[in-house]
Design a protein around this motif. Structure first.
Motif, PDB file in Angstrom:
ATOM      1  N   PHE A 102      43.024  -6.875 -33.382  1.00 20.83           N
ATOM      2  CA  PHE A 102      43.969  -6.116 -34.194  1.00 20.83           C
ATOM      3  C   PHE A 102      43.461  -4.781 -34.709  1.00 20.83           C
ATOM      4  O   PHE A 102      44.237  -3.909 -35.003  1.00 20.83           O
ATOM      5  CB  PHE A 102      44.443  -6.956 -35.384  1.00 20.83           C
ATOM      6  CG  PHE A 102      45.283  -8.122 -34.980  1.00 20.83           C
ATOM      7  CD1 PHE A 102      46.583  -7.925 -34.563  1.00 20.83           C
ATOM      8  CD2 PHE A 102      44.773  -9.407 -34.976  1.00 20.83           C
ATOM      9  CE1 PHE A 102      47.373  -8.989 -34.174  1.00 20.83           C
ATOM     10  CE2 PHE A 102      45.551 -10.481 -34.585  1.00 20.83           C
ATOM     11  CZ  PHE A 102      46.848 -10.267 -34.180  1.00 20.83           C
ATOM     12  N   ILE A 106      46.005  -1.273 -35.060  1.00 22.60           N
ATOM     13  CA  ILE A 106      46.640  -1.235 -36.365  1.00 22.60           C
ATOM     14  C   ILE A 106      46.509   0.146 -36.958  1.00 22.60           C
ATOM     15  O   ILE A 106      47.475   0.743 -37.407  1.00 22.60           O
ATOM     16  CB  ILE A 106      45.911  -2.206 -37.310  1.00 22.60           C
ATOM     17  CG1 ILE A 106      46.101  -3.610 -36.836  1.00 22.60           C
ATOM     18  CG2 ILE A 106      46.430  -2.043 -38.726  1.00 22.60           C
ATOM     19  CD1 ILE A 106      47.519  -4.006 -36.811  1.00 22.60           C
ATOM     20  N   HIS A 136      51.087  -4.159 -34.770  1.00 20.92           N
ATOM     21  CA  HIS A 136      50.936  -4.681 -36.110  1.00 20.92           C
ATOM     22  C   HIS A 136      51.737  -5.953 -36.375  1.00 20.92           C
ATOM     23  O   HIS A 136      51.259  -6.869 -37.035  1.00 20.92           O
ATOM     24  CB  HIS A 136      51.333  -3.600 -37.116  1.00 20.92           C
ATOM     25  CG  HIS A 136      50.817  -3.867 -38.476  1.00 20.92           C
ATOM     26  ND1 HIS A 136      50.890  -2.966 -39.489  1.00 20.92           N
ATOM     27  CD2 HIS A 136      50.195  -4.942 -38.979  1.00 20.92           C
ATOM     28  CE1 HIS A 136      50.352  -3.481 -40.553  1.00 20.92           C
ATOM     29  NE2 HIS A 136      49.915  -4.673 -40.279  1.00 20.92           N
ATOM     30  N   ASN A 137      52.961  -6.033 -35.854  1.00 22.11           N
ATOM     31  CA  ASN A 137      53.768  -7.192 -36.239  1.00 22.11           C
ATOM     32  C   ASN A 137      53.210  -8.486 -35.658  1.00 22.11           C
ATOM     33  O   ASN A 137      53.508  -9.559 -36.143  1.00 22.11           O
ATOM     34  CB  ASN A 137      55.250  -6.991 -35.885  1.00 22.11           C
ATOM     35  CG  ASN A 137      55.481  -6.930 -34.406  1.00 22.11           C
ATOM     36  OD1 ASN A 137      54.535  -6.848 -33.623  1.00 22.11           O
ATOM     37  ND2 ASN A 137      56.736  -6.957 -34.007  1.00 22.11           N
ATOM     38  N   LEU A 139      50.173  -9.257 -36.048  1.00 23.85           N
ATOM     39  CA  LEU A 139      49.227  -9.737 -37.056  1.00 23.85           C
ATOM     40  C   LEU A 139      49.923 -10.705 -38.006  1.00 23.85           C
ATOM     41  O   LEU A 139      49.369 -11.761 -38.342  1.00 23.85           O
ATOM     42  CB  LEU A 139      48.626  -8.558 -37.837  1.00 23.85           C
ATOM     43  CG  LEU A 139      47.661  -8.932 -38.957  1.00 23.85           C
ATOM     44  CD1 LEU A 139      46.485  -9.748 -38.439  1.00 23.85           C
ATOM     45  CD2 LEU A 139      47.123  -7.687 -39.666  1.00 23.85           C
ATOM     46  N   ALA A 140      51.144 -10.365 -38.405  1.00 22.40           N
ATOM     47  CA  ALA A 140      51.877 -11.265 -39.295  1.00 22.40           C
ATOM     48  C   ALA A 140      52.105 -12.609 -38.606  1.00 22.40           C
ATOM     49  O   ALA A 140      51.941 -13.666 -39.226  1.00 22.40           O
ATOM     50  CB  ALA A 140      53.190 -10.633 -39.723  1.00 22.40           C
ATOM     51  N   LEU A 143      48.829 -14.507 -38.571  1.00 22.67           N
ATOM     52  CA  LEU A 143      48.505 -15.052 -39.894  1.00 22.67           C
ATOM     53  C   LEU A 143      49.412 -16.221 -40.238  1.00 22.67           C
ATOM     54  O   LEU A 143      48.974 -17.204 -40.838  1.00 22.67           O
ATOM     55  CB  LEU A 143      48.620 -13.957 -40.954  1.00 22.67           C
ATOM     56  CG  LEU A 143      47.563 -12.862 -40.882  1.00 22.67           C
ATOM     57  CD1 LEU A 143      47.869 -11.773 -41.901  1.00 22.67           C
ATOM     58  CD2 LEU A 143      46.177 -13.426 -41.147  1.00 22.67           C
ATOM     59  N   VAL A 183      57.985 -16.548 -41.373  1.00 15.88           N
ATOM     60  CA  VAL A 183      57.539 -15.251 -40.880  1.00 15.88           C
ATOM     61  C   VAL A 183      58.294 -14.901 -39.602  1.00 15.88           C
ATOM     62  O   VAL A 183      58.625 -13.739 -39.363  1.00 15.88           O
ATOM     63  CB  VAL A 183      56.011 -15.231 -40.690  1.00 15.88           C
ATOM     64  CG1 VAL A 183      55.573 -13.948 -40.016  1.00 15.88           C
ATOM     65  CG2 VAL A 183      55.329 -15.370 -42.039  1.00 15.88           C
ATOM     66  N   VAL A 186      61.514 -13.461 -40.823  1.00 14.86           N
ATOM     67  CA  VAL A 186      61.351 -12.144 -41.422  1.00 14.86           C
ATOM     68  C   VAL A 186      60.985 -11.107 -40.361  1.00 14.86           C
ATOM     69  O   VAL A 186      61.373  -9.950 -40.437  1.00 14.86           O
ATOM     70  CB  VAL A 186      60.255 -12.220 -42.508  1.00 14.86           C
ATOM     71  CG1 VAL A 186      59.769 -10.851 -42.871  1.00 14.86           C
ATOM     72  CG2 VAL A 186      60.777 -12.939 -43.730  1.00 14.86           C
ATOM     73  N   ASP A 187      60.238 -11.557 -39.360  1.00 16.24           N
ATOM     74  CA  ASP A 187      59.544 -10.628 -38.484  1.00 16.24           C
ATOM     75  C   ASP A 187      60.290 -10.342 -37.195  1.00 16.24           C
ATOM     76  O   ASP A 187      60.424  -9.206 -36.770  1.00 16.24           O
ATOM     77  CB  ASP A 187      58.180 -11.215 -38.157  1.00 16.24           C
ATOM     78  CG  ASP A 187      57.137 -10.130 -38.075  1.00 16.24           C
ATOM     79  OD1 ASP A 187      57.431  -9.021 -38.510  1.00 16.24           O
ATOM     80  OD2 ASP A 187      56.043 -10.409 -37.584  1.00 16.24           O
ATOM     81  N   PHE A 188      60.766 -11.393 -36.526  1.00 12.16           N
ATOM     82  CA  PHE A 188      61.495 -11.191 -35.274  1.00 12.16           C
ATOM     83  C   PHE A 188      62.964 -11.527 -35.455  1.00 12.16           C
ATOM     84  O   PHE A 188      63.825 -10.716 -35.208  1.00 12.16           O
ATOM     85  CB  PHE A 188      60.953 -12.103 -34.170  1.00 12.16           C
ATOM     86  CG  PHE A 188      59.512 -11.940 -33.899  1.00 12.16           C
ATOM     87  CD1 PHE A 188      59.079 -10.994 -32.983  1.00 12.16           C
ATOM     88  CD2 PHE A 188      58.583 -12.736 -34.538  1.00 12.16           C
ATOM     89  CE1 PHE A 188      57.739 -10.857 -32.722  1.00 12.16           C
ATOM     90  CE2 PHE A 188      57.243 -12.589 -34.270  1.00 12.16           C
ATOM     91  CZ  PHE A 188      56.824 -11.655 -33.370  1.00 12.16           C
ATOM     92  N   GLY A 189      63.174 -12.764 -35.880  1.00 12.18           N
ATOM     93  CA  GLY A 189      64.553 -13.193 -36.030  1.00 12.18           C
ATOM     94  C   GLY A 189      65.288 -13.352 -34.718  1.00 12.18           C
ATOM     95  O   GLY A 189      66.512 -13.455 -34.691  1.00 12.18           O
TER      96      GLY A 189
END
Lengths: 457, 457
Positions: A102, A106, A136-137, A139-140, A143, A183, A186-189
């Protein structure tokens, strides 16, 4: 169990660790090469886990984590729940690994990171995205995967400590999946599914599952964790089956990475999958070396939940959940086969592990006695299964069913091939798992084009 | 302890939970209002934690998590390590909370999230960033904070199970800080410190600490967790001191949010801090109601580590670590004061908690006897401390020191104010903590301008 490492072991582990550290130091020059770093970290994970299992064994026994091996002549007590050690090492290693895949990107992608000097970074952005570096996304996602694994380990340890009831146990992976699902939301959906070609006239090319997609992901976690937890009971089977599945997924990832040209959306997903699985293989091999017949430690429910969750997280965030289900077919069969006992349609004894015959030293299939006569349709079904060689049923002179072999794939194997030693039994089941897995992967890649327009989803 | 909830408790908890759910449902319309959602989640966290502590108490005792209260007349066994329940509820709640502060903005900021339909989102981007919504890189910070807290809970439970040695214990928070430090490294990498005005001619306006900044963050975690763990031993003191610190930080955050105009870089940091602290206050109040004198449960080392790590994570990612150190002054004093015994300059008995006088029902300061004569300089120092009223030293006829009160702030309080009941002792220490904390905040905001050019760092 010897708690100290032998001299040979110390030298082997030390030299492996040093080699891995050397490789890691090398990756710091140049691009970072996260895949090579991941392999080195897996070696480190193996060494740490191997040593810790030995060092912590007696502490675990003192804290009450101990059990007797029922399939042995001499039932000495050995440490339980050593899967927790495995999981802790794994969780630490995959966090320390983060800067490799990452870091550089980043800095480039977030237009200057937090408050970094933006100008300096912009020059690097010009040169484009670095090979093997994640945006970056990711990384979420990474995590959140780690958080889900943390949660399952915490709950798994809770289960090993408190002996949670079966109906609550089943939900543990669903709770652990929450961080990943949130996540993801929130992130992809992305909740759309590619529709198989024959159904396209009715559903269109993509079908939006909506909240059902989240239910699907939660169910996959529940299935993956619990199915590994059910296929257990003989030395090494929990860890070895997980290793076989992990290796098959790694093979699948490797095939993708070798045969698809680089700038491909699937590459990132399969790298992501590898980064999560390689250290898992490292810690699992260390555990297997202590858990293989004759076992010197037990793994505990923690390991089964943890392994299942690693696969679920990997399959969902690596976007190959259907392939994962293919690889879990033996576990799925075992679950369906066990269902009559799990749901108490047929009486279920407390332990269903094979019976150890002290005279021959071999395992025989364990049996359940029916003290009350069975209902007519159930008895007839059991007799049918017996005729299909899917069960060993004993009847009395009146034709009533008085006992049958227990409903697990382990007992079924013993019904088919007769009594055998514990390690041969485990090897047989693992061979089956491997063969079915390879067949599954073959079918998946050869036949996918029959129902989908392209393979790379 | 009653394991079932009384009817009043059930109705109170249910109505609180329903009210919180109602508020949450309301926040789904409109902007989401994460701060209000966070308050509602804290209420839910309180209810869950309160009920779970009661329900799980007996399971914990059966699993061996139990202890006797040494400062009571009747030493019945009560559940230990209930802080783990607290921590689990907290960790789940702060993960479920994620969509409120992060959802909308993520979709807008990542130019279409994973594979979302980019065009649709772009319209929303035009309207600008939503109030109270965080940018994407805050999500990684938030997740890394959660990961660090997960790690400390896992290691804390390990400590409660295995009674890890003191010198290993100290390092637990440093290991737990790794996820936060790594994501900090990958995500911000800001290691510059604002230099106080008097030093600027020598160091410049900003001084880059480099890797020392990471050492500083790790040390802050170690200090914060262990200092709370050391100031322990009487009913309620661990939880209540954590609550006082948490409330003081919330006060500090609220002052910022009320008195600074909105688009300010500090706003996000203080909101971030509130989101982490409000649910912590929720679970801690529930725990305190069971741990306050006379205690019905013990909190365990897990809680102390967990609380300390919440503050450390909050202070570091909220960028107010210096303020945090100010608020931990009483704990810092207790650590320095304890140091002679912790580092074995003076003999240290196994327990240093106050002595319970069964006749009066009051706590008296506990003493350490010096069987071997002390070295001259040490004996003289103790006598000096005695003259300064910082210790109670007993000498024999030859002037040799034969015993002294134990070196903890709790015993010092008893030396100053004489024997008192356990809850009055705890209240006295809490009053001191509150007063010093308020003074610290006052100094920090009034005096900061003397050494820095602006306050808002």
């Amino acid at each position: 169990m010897a708690t100290a490492l032998s001299r040979t072991e110390v030298y082997s582990l030390l030299s492996l660790s040093l080699a891995c550290c050397g490789i890691l130091a090398n990756t710091l020059q140049g691009d970072g090469e996260p895949l090579i770093a991941s392999i080195a970290f897996s070696g480190l994970a193996f060494s740490c886990c191997y040593a810790l299992i030995r060092w912590l064994g007696s502490a675990f026994m003192r804290a009450g984590f101990k059990g007797k091996d029922l399939c042995k002549l001499r039932q000495t007590e050995i440490p339980e729940t050593m899967g927790a050690v495995c999981a802790m090492v794994y969780l630490l290693i995959i966090v320390i690994f983060i800067p490799w895949p990452f870091y550089k990107d980043i800095v480039a992608a977030t237009s200057g990171g937090g408050n970094r000097d933006v100008m300096r970074e912009l020059e690097q952005v010009e040169t484009g995205r670095l090979l093997h570096k994640f945006p970056h996304n990711k990384l979420a996602s990474y995590l959140s995967a780690t958080l889900s694994l943390h949660t399952i380990v915490l709950l798994g340890i809770g289960d090993d400590l408190f002996d949670i009831r079966w109906r609550h146990k089943v939900l543990i992976p669903a709770i652990a999946a929450i961080p990943m699902l949130i996540v993801y939301f929130v992130d992809f959906g992305v909740t759309q599914m590619v529709v198989p070609t024959p159904l396209r006239p009715y559903l269109g090319e993509l079908f939006d599952l909506g909240w059902l997609y989240y239910v699907y992901m939660a169910l996959l976690s529940i299935f993956s964790s619990n199915s590994i937890n059910i296929l257990a009971g003989i030395n090494g089977i929990e860890v070895a089956q997980s290793l076989v599945i992990a290796l098959l997924i790694v093979l699948n990832d490797a095939l993708y990475l070798c045969f698809t040209p680089y700038p491909n959306p699937a590459t990132d997903s399969h790298l992501f999958s590898l980064y999560l699985l390689l250290p898992f293989i490292g810690v699992s091999v260390a555990l297997l070396m202590h858990n293989w017949y004759p076992a010197k430690v037990f793994v505990g429910d923690t390991y089964c939940y943890f392994a299942g969750m690693v696969f679920a997280v990997d399959g969902i965030l690596g976007h190959f959940s259907k392939t994962l289900i293919l690889l879990l077919l033996p576990q799925g069969f075992n679950f369906v086969y066990s269902a009559p006992q799990l749901f108490h349609i047929v009486p279920c004894p407390r332990h269903r592990l094979p019976h150890f015959n002290a005279r021959t030293g071999l395992l025989e299939c364990s049996r359940v006695e029916f003290k009350k006569p069975l209902a007519r349709p159930i008895a007839e079904s059991l007799k049918l299964l017996h005729r299909l060689r899917m069960l060993d049923v004993e009847t009395d002179e009146r034709g009533d069913v008085v006992s049958s072999s227990n409903f697990t794939i382990i007992n079924l194997w013993l019904v088919w091939f007769g009594p055998m030693r514990e390690d041969r039994l485990a090897l047989g089941l693992l061979a089956l798992q491997t063969a079915l897995g390879l067949l599954g992967l073959f079918i998946r890649h050869r036949m996918a084009l029959l129902v989908f327009t392209q393979d790379n989803w």
